[in-house]
Design an enzyme around this catalytic site. Structure first.
Site, PDB file in Angstrom:
ATOM      1  N   ASN A  45     -29.971  37.459 -78.174  1.00 47.91           N
ATOM      2  CA  ASN A  45     -30.520  36.932 -77.346  1.00 47.91           C
ATOM      3  C   ASN A  45     -28.898  37.783 -76.200  1.00 47.91           C
ATOM      4  O   ASN A  45     -29.982  38.605 -75.058  1.00 47.91           O
ATOM      5  CB  ASN A  45     -29.544  35.243 -77.267  1.00 47.91           C
ATOM      6  CG  ASN A  45     -30.459  34.885 -75.773  1.00 47.91           C
ATOM      7  OD1 ASN A  45     -29.611  35.031 -74.903  1.00 47.91           O
ATOM      8  ND2 ASN A  45     -31.371  34.087 -75.595  1.00 47.91           N
TER       9      ASN A  45
ATOM     10  N   LYS B 205     -17.231  23.759 -79.531  1.00 51.05           N
ATOM     11  CA  LYS B 205     -17.828  24.655 -80.159  1.00 51.05           C
ATOM     12  C   LYS B 205     -18.218  23.641 -81.566  1.00 51.05           C
ATOM     13  O   LYS B 205     -17.426  23.430 -82.373  1.00 51.05           O
ATOM     14  CB  LYS B 205     -17.049  25.720 -80.736  1.00 51.05           C
ATOM     15  CG  LYS B 205     -18.242  27.166 -80.918  1.00 51.05           C
ATOM     16  CD  LYS B 205     -18.924  27.558 -79.821  1.00 51.05           C
ATOM     17  CE  LYS B 205     -19.433  28.572 -79.585  1.00 51.05           C
ATOM     18  NZ  LYS B 205     -19.562  29.274 -78.261  1.00 51.05           N
TER      19      LYS B 205
HETATM   20  N1  GLU Z   1     -22.581  29.955 -77.019  1.00 49.73           N
HETATM   21  C1  GLU Z   1     -22.391  30.304 -75.121  1.00 49.73           C
HETATM   22  C2  GLU Z   1     -21.325  30.129 -74.919  1.00 49.73           C
HETATM   23  O1  GLU Z   1     -20.776  30.691 -75.947  1.00 49.73           O
HETATM   24  C3  GLU Z   1     -23.256  28.806 -74.128  1.00 49.73           C
HETATM   25  C4  GLU Z   1     -22.899  27.371 -74.337  1.00 49.73           C
HETATM   26  C5  GLU Z   1     -23.581  26.853 -73.617  1.00 49.73           C
HETATM   27  O2  GLU Z   1     -24.177  26.561 -73.080  1.00 49.73           O
HETATM   28  O3  GLU Z   1     -23.193  25.428 -73.650  1.00 49.73           O
HETATM   29  O4  GLU Z   1     -21.313  30.348 -73.868  1.00 49.73           O
END
Ligand code: GLU
Length: 430
Positions: free
Chosen positions: A218, A103
């Site tokens: 989103n 992340k």
């Molecule tokens: N930010 C999204 C999540 O927390 C998507 C992560 C991604 O597509 O790599 O799952």
């Protein structure tokens, strides 16, 4: 490291007490592999220079290159990003994707930046972390307050640095820049697939179910619209500034259109339109939304929304975790004791990263899929993993969260075991 990360890891103890795993696993999953903290210079439109703090944490890569979004939010910290990277590790394993977890984030109020400042920041962030990302290493994607346009800028910056067009380095890109059809709605769509499966198993009727949705970004907005189309009554919706409630049900599509004009839900003149004539709605607070007596409370905002502070006042029959970590571990136990079902984040919101995986596959093969194909494969993946978790929870008499963690952790344990553990290396090769 403080709170959220410790709390996130606390859930593993329960999981390890239920499976046979080498101490190696415990040790491996207790620490992030790489934590990069950067200071990003940002030239503001008025000529001033600001330096913003950014992070990229790659938690564990035993199952594949690390994967996870980048958020732009004032609350971003090393603790938060590490927790989110940890959850991504579990989530990718739960969804059966060949990825580890990561992340990233920048501590900034994205809403206060101009479009050009946002572009400079996005490019600056990639320059700062370029050395540790790549299509076979670590693949960023959108998260809170980042979107397809931002991913397009980030990918472009990366191509400039490496002097190659490698679209597989970032997912969630705009469709004309190598993005996948269906990625934008994927998190909300995946959450609905899981809910539908749950509702079917429980023998409930969607047309009689009332849902409150916290968060209209989103994931929350797409979930609300799709659930509304599927016949559920969306009785309340909130954004970061306030919430609206209507006993007769709201039209999320209309709210989306109005949010574009008015920018915040509670200020919206929902009554501008014809819907108002038949609909009585009222403005409520975010806290009131969380405490509504509904069938499903869909949490699609930030982490730590249901805590010691408010857990006793939660009246919903079930919670759908569309966001990452909206219920802390203490409240999880309380909710379970109170007989409130929590459909856990690592399953519910895995649709986003699943379609990110599809995008990465399309980028690497050069063969692009039709939207129906993306949705069909997403549905199949979500239903397969959801069914497995629902059945395991029933068979083993554990919560859905524990069942989901067990499911994901077993896959990680398998990978660690196959690489060799203490038990293996201590053996006499004979
Ligand atoms: N930010 C999204 C999540 O927390 C998507 C992560 C991604 O597509 O790599 O799952």
């Amino acid at each position: 490291m403080s709170n959220t990360f410790q709390d996130a890891k606390a859930r593993l103890a329960d999981v390890f007490s239920r499976i046979e795993a080498s101490d190696d696993v415990d040790e491996r999953l207790a620490h992030p592999k790489i934590m990069l903290e950067v200071n990003i210079p940002l030239r503001m439109d008025d000529g001033r220079l600001r330096v913003l703090r950014g992070y990229r944490v790659q938690y564990n890569d035993i199952r594949g290159p690390t994967k996870g979004g980048v958020r732009f939010h004032p609350q971003v910290s090393a603790d938060e990003v590490t927790s989110l990277a940890f959850w991504m590790t579990i989530k990718c394993a739960v969804a059966g994707l060949p990825y580890g977890g990561a992340k990233g984030g920048v501590a900034v109020d994205a809403k206060s930046l101009s479009r050009l400042e946002l572009e400079r920041l996005s490019r600056g962030y990639i320059r700062a972390i370029a050395d540790i990302i790549g299509p076979t290493r670590d693949i960023p994607a959108p998260d809170m307050y980042t979107n397809a346009t931002i991913m397009g800028w980030m990918a472009d910056e990366y191509y400039t640095i490496v002097r190659k067009n490698v679209p597989g380095v970032i997912t969630g890109k705009p469709v004309h820049l190598g993005g996948s059809l269906g990625r934008e709605a994927a998190t909300g769509q995946g959450a609905l697939f899981v809910l539908e499966r749950w509702v079917e198993r429980a023998g409930l009727d969607p047309n009689k179910m009332r849902i409150a949705v916290q968060g209209f970004g989103n994931a929350g907005a797409h979930f609300a619209c799709l659930a509304h189309q599927a016949g559920y009554h969306i009785v309340a919706i909130s954004d970061s500034r306030g919430a609206v409630y209507s006993d007769a049900g709201l039209d999320p599509e209309l709210l989306m259109a109005q949010k574009r004009t008015h920018r915040e839900i509670s200020q919206m003149l929902y009554c501008d339109s014809s819907v108002c004539e038949s609909n009585i709605y009222k403005v409520i607070t975010n806290q009131e939304l969380l405490e509504l007596d509904v069938d499903v409370l869909a949490l699609a905002a930030l982490e730590n929304q249901v805590t010691e502070e408010n857990v006793e006042r939660i009246q919903a029959s079930s919670l759908l975790e569309v966001a990452n970590g909206p219920v802390d571990s203490h409240s999880d136990t309380v909710l379970q004791q109170r007989g409130i079902t929590v459909l856990p984040d690592v399953l519910v919101n895995s649709g986003g990263v699943t379609v990110s995986y599809f995008e990465w596959l399309q980028n690497r093969s050069g063969l692009y899929w039709e939207e129906a194909e993306v949705t069909r494969r997403l549905k199949k993946t979500m239903e397969r993993e959801a069914d497995h978790i629902f059945e395991a929870a029933e068979d083993e008499g554990v919560s859905l969260r524990t069942a989901a963690y067990l499911h994901g952790v077993k896959r990680i344990v398998g990978a660690i075991r196959e690489q060799g553990t203490e038990e293996y290396f201590a053996q006499d090769p004979g």
